[in-house]
Design a protein around this motif. Structure first.
Motif, PDB file in Angstrom:
ATOM      1  N   ARG B 232     -74.855  36.010  25.166  1.00  0.00           N
ATOM      2  CA  ARG B 232     -74.081  37.156  24.675  1.00  0.00           C
ATOM      3  C   ARG B 232     -73.439  36.884  23.317  1.00  0.00           C
ATOM      4  N   GLY B 233     -73.535  35.655  22.859  1.00  0.00           N
ATOM      5  CA  GLY B 233     -72.894  35.310  21.580  1.00  0.00           C
ATOM      6  C   GLY B 233     -71.377  35.313  21.658  1.00  0.00           C
ATOM      7  N   ILE B 234     -70.837  34.753  22.758  1.00  0.00           N
ATOM      8  CA  ILE B 234     -69.379  34.668  22.884  1.00  0.00           C
ATOM      9  C   ILE B 234     -68.959  33.207  22.730  1.00  0.00           C
ATOM     10  N   PHE B 235     -68.054  32.946  21.809  1.00  0.00           N
ATOM     11  CA  PHE B 235     -67.608  31.578  21.544  1.00  0.00           C
ATOM     12  C   PHE B 235     -66.091  31.499  21.628  1.00  0.00           C
ATOM     13  N   PRO B 236     -65.556  30.291  21.856  1.00  0.00           N
ATOM     14  CA  PRO B 236     -64.098  30.165  21.940  1.00  0.00           C
ATOM     15  C   PRO B 236     -63.426  30.717  20.687  1.00  0.00           C
ATOM     16  N   SER B 237     -62.191  31.147  20.835  1.00  0.00           N
ATOM     17  CA  SER B 237     -61.460  31.589  19.644  1.00  0.00           C
ATOM     18  C   SER B 237     -60.595  30.432  19.164  1.00  0.00           C
ATOM     19  N   VAL B 238     -60.633  30.202  17.856  1.00  0.00           N
ATOM     20  CA  VAL B 238     -59.919  29.073  17.256  1.00  0.00           C
ATOM     21  C   VAL B 238     -59.100  29.574  16.071  1.00  0.00           C
ATOM     22  N   LYS B 239     -57.832  29.153  16.011  1.00  0.00           N
ATOM     23  CA  LYS B 239     -56.965  29.545  14.893  1.00  0.00           C
ATOM     24  C   LYS B 239     -56.329  28.306  14.294  1.00  0.00           C
ATOM     25  N   THR B 240     -56.072  28.363  12.999  1.00  0.00           N
ATOM     26  CA  THR B 240     -55.340  27.271  12.364  1.00  0.00           C
ATOM     27  C   THR B 240     -54.008  27.809  11.844  1.00  0.00           C
ATOM     28  N   ILE B 241     -52.978  26.976  11.920  1.00  0.00           N
ATOM     29  CA  ILE B 241     -51.681  27.351  11.366  1.00  0.00           C
ATOM     30  C   ILE B 241     -51.272  26.247  10.403  1.00  0.00           C
ATOM     31  N   THR B 242     -51.171  26.599   9.128  1.00  0.00           N
ATOM     32  CA  THR B 242     -50.839  25.608   8.107  1.00  0.00           C
ATOM     33  C   THR B 242     -49.726  26.171   7.235  1.00  0.00           C
TER      34      THR B 242
END
Lengths: 230, 272
Positions: B232-242
Motif C-alpha cells: 500500500r506504500g505506507i511507511f512510518p512517519s518521522v519528524k525532526t525538531i531542531t
C-alpha cells in the motif's frame, strides 16, 4: 435619599460619545492596507513590548487604538473566542466576521449600559485562504458601530486625514515594500516629524505562509524597507 | 465596602491557559469520561496506537511512529498519524487509546498556541512538559479502565541549545530521558534496538536509520505494531525538531531507508 438628576437619553449618549471620542483622539493612529500577498498593519507605537497589533488566529489579526487596558481585554477575549471555537469545530470555522460581530455586541453593550464607555476602536482583519475567499477588514467603533472596509482602513486620533491621504495614494496589488512605505507616509501626514522604525510596530497577515499567517516585521528589516528609495 | 475585583487580575494566573478556560466556560469540551472512576467495567477493545519513539541526535531530536492502530486482534487503522507538531520547537508522540490520545494532542497544541498568543511569548520547554503532565493525569480515571494515554514529548530547548525528550506514565509522572526512549506496545523491542544503535552526536542520516530500524524491530516482535507496508506504500512517519523548527522527513526518504533496511535483512536471512 436624594433623587438622581434627570438626564435625557439623547444627552447621555451624546456625552458618552464625546467622552469616548476625546479619549481615542489622544491616542496614536493605525493604518491597514491590502497588498499583493496579504494584509499589512502599521501602528505608531514606540513600545516594543506593549503591542497594538497581534495575532488572533490562523488568518486573523487584531489591532486596537485608545486605552491600552481596554483593547488588551478585548484582544484576549478575541483569542479565547477563536481558540474555543476552533477547538470545538474546526480551524476553518473561525471567521473574522463572527469575531467582529462579537466585538460590536460587546462594545455596544458597554456603551449603552456602563457609565464609562470604552475609549477604543478595534480592527479585525482576515487574509484570504487562497481558495477564492477575499480579504476582510472590519473596523469597530467605541459604540459598537461596525464597518467593513476595502483596500485600506485607518483609525485613531487623526484617522480622517490619513484616510483622505490613502484614498489618493492607494494602489491595487502593491508589493510589501511599497505598502510599508505608503503606510508609513500615511502616518507621517499627521506628524510634525518623520517616523522611523523605532516609532513603529508593523505586522502582516502573509498569505504565502503556512497555517499561521501572522508575522511581525522586526525593526532591522523595517529600517531596510524604509531606507530603500521609492 | 470591600471590593476585591482588582485582585482577580493577579489571582487569575491561569488566564493564559486554554485548558483552564475550557474548565471555566465549556467543561463539556474537556477530554475525559465523567463517571469513569465510579464504573469499574473495563472499556471494550478500542483502537490503540502502538509504537512511538524519540531519540536525540546532533541537531536536536528525531521522533518516529508506526502507522497502525490496533483494536484487540483487529487492525483498526493502517494510516493513523501518531507524531504531532505542538509548536515550532516541540512535538508529541502518542501511544495508548487512540481516541483520547489524539484529543489530548489537539488540546495540548491549542494550549501552547493560546499561551503564546495571550502572553506574546513561548512557554519554556520545561513549562510545556509540565503542562502535558497535568493533562495525562486528567486522564487517570479512564486509564484505570484500559484507556491509558502515554505520550512522549520532545523538543528543542533554546536555552540549552539541544534536543530534550520526556516520557510519561498514566499518573502524569514525567521523566526526562537523556538519549532515547520509546512508548507503546512495541516499545520494549524498539528500546532494545535503540540501545544497540544509538551513538552520541549521531548525524541526521544515522539517526533516521536507527529510528526506522527500531520501528522495524518493534513491528517484527510485536503483533500490534505495523511494519513498512510496501503493497500500500505506507511507511512510518518521522519528524525532526531542531533549532530551525519542526519538520517532516519526506516520504520518499523514509521509503528509501526502509527499503535499504529490508534489503539488508533479507540478504542476512538468506545468507547471500
Amino acid at each position: 435619599m436624594p433623587l438622581p438628576y434627570y438626564v435625557s437619553p439623547e444627552q447621555m449618549m451624546k456625552d458618552k460619545a464625546e467622552y469616548a471620542r476625546k479619549g481615542i483622539a489622544r491616542g496614536r493612529s493605525i493604518v491597514t492596507l491590502e497588498y499583493r500577498e496579504g494584509i499589512l498593519l502599521v501602528a505608531e507605537n514606540p513600545s516594543t513590548l506593549l503591542h497594538k497589533i497581534s495575532e488572533i488566529y490562523d488568518r486573523i489579526a487584531f489591532a486596537g487604538v485608545g486605552k491600552y487596558n481596554e483593547f488588551e481585554n478585548l484582544r484576549i477575549a478575541g483569542i479565547r473566542h477563536a481558540d474555543v471555537k476552533g477547538y470545538s469545530y474546526s480551524r476553518g470555522d473561525v471567521t473574522a466576521k463572527a469575531l467582529a460581530n462579537a466585538y460590536s455586541q460587546a462594545l455596544g453593550n458597554i456603551f449603552t449600559q456602563d457609565i464609562k464607555p470604552f475609549e477604543v476602536e478595534v480592527l479585525v482583519a482576515e487574509v484570504s485562504d487562497g481558495n477564492g475567499s477575499k480579504n476582510e477588514i472590519y473596523h469597530i467603533l467605541y459604540d459598537g458601530t461596525i464597518e467593513d472596509e476595502k483596500n485600506y482602513a485607518a483609525m485613531g486620533g487623526q484617522a480622517e486625514e490619513i484616510r483622505r491621504f490613502l484614498k489618493d495614494h492607494y494602489q491595487d496589488a502593491m508589493t510589501l515594500d511599497d505598502a510599508v512605505q505608503l503606510g508609513v507616509r500615511a502616518l507621517n501626514v499627521t506628524q510634525n516629524k518623520t517616523l522611523s522604525s523605532k516609532d513603529l510596530e508593523v505586522a502582516v497577515l502573509d498569505a504565502t505562509k503556512a497555517r499561521r499567517k501572522f508575522r511581525r516585521i522586526p525593526a532591522e528589516v523595517l529600517t531596510q524597507l524604509l531606507g530603500a528609495p521609492g | 465596602m470591600t471590593d476585591d475585583r482588582w485582585l482577580s487580575a493577579f489571582n487569575d494566573y491561569a488566564a493564559c491557559s486554554f485548558t483552564d478556560l475550557l474548565r471555566r466556560q465549556s467543561p463539556h469540551l474537556l477530554p475525559g469520561f465523567p463517571g469513569a472512576a465510579e464504573d469499574p467495567t473495563p472499556a471494550p477493545a478500542v483502537p490503540h496506537g502502538t509504537t512511538v519513539l524519540a531519540l536525540r541526535y546532533r541537531d536536536g531530536v528525531i521522533m518516529a511512529g508506526d502507522r497502525q492502530a490496533t483494536a484487540g486482534y483487529q487492525i483498526a487503522s493502517r494510516r493513523i498519524e501518531k507524531i504531532f507538531k505542538c509548536d515550532d520547537l516541540s512535538g508529541i508522540g502518542i501511544a495508548g487509546a487512540a481516541g483520547p490520545a489524539v484529543e489530548m494532542a489537539k488540546l495540548f497544541q491549542t494550549e501552547l498556541e493560546h499561551y503564546e498568543k495571550v502572553e506574546g511569548d513561548n512557554l519554556s520547554l520545561d513549562g510545556k512538559a509540565n503542562k502535558l503532565s497535568q493533562m495525562v493525569r486528567m486522564n487517570l480515571p479512564a486509564a484505570m479502565q484500559g484507556l491509558a494515554v502515554v505520550p512522549i514529548f520532545a523538543g528543542f530547548d533554546e536555552k540549552a541549545g539541544a534536543g530534550r525528550l520526556f516520557k510519561y506514565d498514566i499518573t502524569g509522572g514525567r521523566y526526562e530521558e537523556r538519549d532515547y526512549d520509546s512508548q507503546g506496545s512495541g516499545s520494549k523491542d524498539a528500546r532494545d534496538s535503540l540501545k544497540k544503535l544509538w551513538r552520541r552526536d549521531m548525524g541526521r542520516e544515522d539517526a533516521l536509520r536507527a529510528a526506522l530500524e527500531a520501528l522495524y524491530d518493534a513491528a517484527d516482535e510485536d503483533v500490534g505494531t505495523g511494519g513498512p507496508d510496501l503493497v500500500r506504500g505506507i511507511f512510518p512517519s518521522v519528524k525532526t525538531i531542531t533549532r530551525s523548527g519542526f519538520s517532516e522527513v519526506g516520504e520518499d526518504e523514509v521509503r528509501r531507508v526502509c527499503e535499504a533496511i529490508l534489503g539488508e535483512r533479507a540478504k542476512a536471512e538468506t545468507g547471500a
